[in-house]
Design an enzyme around this catalytic site. Sequence first.
Site, short mmCIF file in Angstrom:
data_model
loop_
_atom_site.label_atom_id
_atom_site.label_comp_id
_atom_site.label_asym_id
_atom_site.label_seq_id
_atom_site.Cartn_x
_atom_site.Cartn_y
_atom_site.Cartn_z
N HIS A 102 0.84 -1.20 0.00
CA HIS A 102 0.00 0.00 0.00
C HIS A 102 0.87 1.24 0.00
O HIS A 102 1.97 1.24 0.53
CB HIS A 102 -0.95 0.01 1.20
CG HIS A 102 -0.25 -0.07 2.53
ND1 HIS A 102 0.19 -1.26 3.07
CD2 HIS A 102 0.11 0.90 3.42
CE1 HIS A 102 0.76 -1.02 4.24
NE2 HIS A 102 0.74 0.28 4.47
N HIS A 104 0.75 5.25 1.07
CA HIS A 104 0.07 6.32 1.78
C HIS A 104 0.14 7.59 0.93
O HIS A 104 1.23 7.94 0.43
CB HIS A 104 0.78 6.64 3.11
CG HIS A 104 0.76 5.54 4.13
ND1 HIS A 104 -0.09 5.54 5.21
CD2 HIS A 104 1.51 4.40 4.23
CE1 HIS A 104 0.14 4.45 5.95
NE2 HIS A 104 1.11 3.75 5.37
P1 5GP Z 1 1.73 0.73 7.51
O1 5GP Z 1 2.41 1.07 8.79
O2 5GP Z 1 1.58 -0.74 7.31
O3 5GP Z 1 2.32 1.44 6.33
O4 5GP Z 1 0.28 1.37 7.67
C1 5GP Z 1 -0.91 0.67 7.63
C2 5GP Z 1 -2.03 1.69 7.68
O5 5GP Z 1 -3.25 0.99 7.49
C3 5GP Z 1 -2.13 2.45 8.99
O6 5GP Z 1 -2.01 3.84 8.73
C4 5GP Z 1 -3.52 2.08 9.51
O7 5GP Z 1 -4.18 3.17 10.11
C5 5GP Z 1 -4.24 1.61 8.27
N1 5GP Z 1 -5.23 0.58 8.55
C6 5GP Z 1 -5.07 -0.55 9.29
N2 5GP Z 1 -6.19 -1.27 9.33
C7 5GP Z 1 -7.10 -0.60 8.57
C8 5GP Z 1 -8.47 -0.85 8.23
O8 5GP Z 1 -9.08 -1.83 8.63
N3 5GP Z 1 -9.08 0.07 7.43
C9 5GP Z 1 -8.44 1.19 6.97
N4 5GP Z 1 -9.13 2.02 6.19
N5 5GP Z 1 -7.14 1.45 7.27
C10 5GP Z 1 -6.49 0.57 8.07
#
Ligand code: 5GP
Length: 138
Positions: A102, A104
């Site tokens: 993903h 951001h």
């Molecule tokens: P990472 O640290 O893996 O780059 O970030 C994962 C992101 O996914 C976090 O910012 C978190 O808030 C978001 N996230 C985790 N679970 C969910 C979910 O169930 N729905 C949505 N919309 N975002 C999520």
Amino acid sequence: MKYDVNCIFCKIVNGDIPCAKLYEDDDVMAFLDVNPVTYGHALVISKDHYANFLSTPKDVMNKVMNVAQRIGQVQIEQLGAKGINILTNCKEAAGQEVQHFHVHVIPRYTSSDGFKLELKQLKDVNLPAIAKEIKEKL
Ligand code: 5GP
Ligand code: ZN
């Protein structure tokens, strides 16, 4: 479809978990981060399950980045953001919490709006030696 039964983003793609959806096509989905760091913080993902940026096929990554670019443009045009940060965390050491590729797309309003990337300077670096080490394997 590459699907991981334990993956929260696969469940979102499948419609098993709700999300505030922004965009969807055959390969890409975008939705708002459930814990936004700024107003309009979006996530753009591949619909197929790949662990992170490093293991995502180039054609899929290109499609994800195209959507990320458009969302960034709209965050500026529509939400009044003054800038955006594009961020993709790879692996735990880099803070990756969801092991599904993903990107951001974080709209920025001021320098103190909730997102802070701290870049501390490394001391005593031999740039040519590091460049050689990396270049050899490219
Ligand atoms: P990472 O640290 O893996 O780059 O970030 C994962 C992101 O996914 C976090 O910012 C978190 O808030 C978001 N996230 C985790 N679970 C969910 C979910 O169930 N729905 C949505 N919309 N975002 C999520
Ligand atoms: Zn997944």
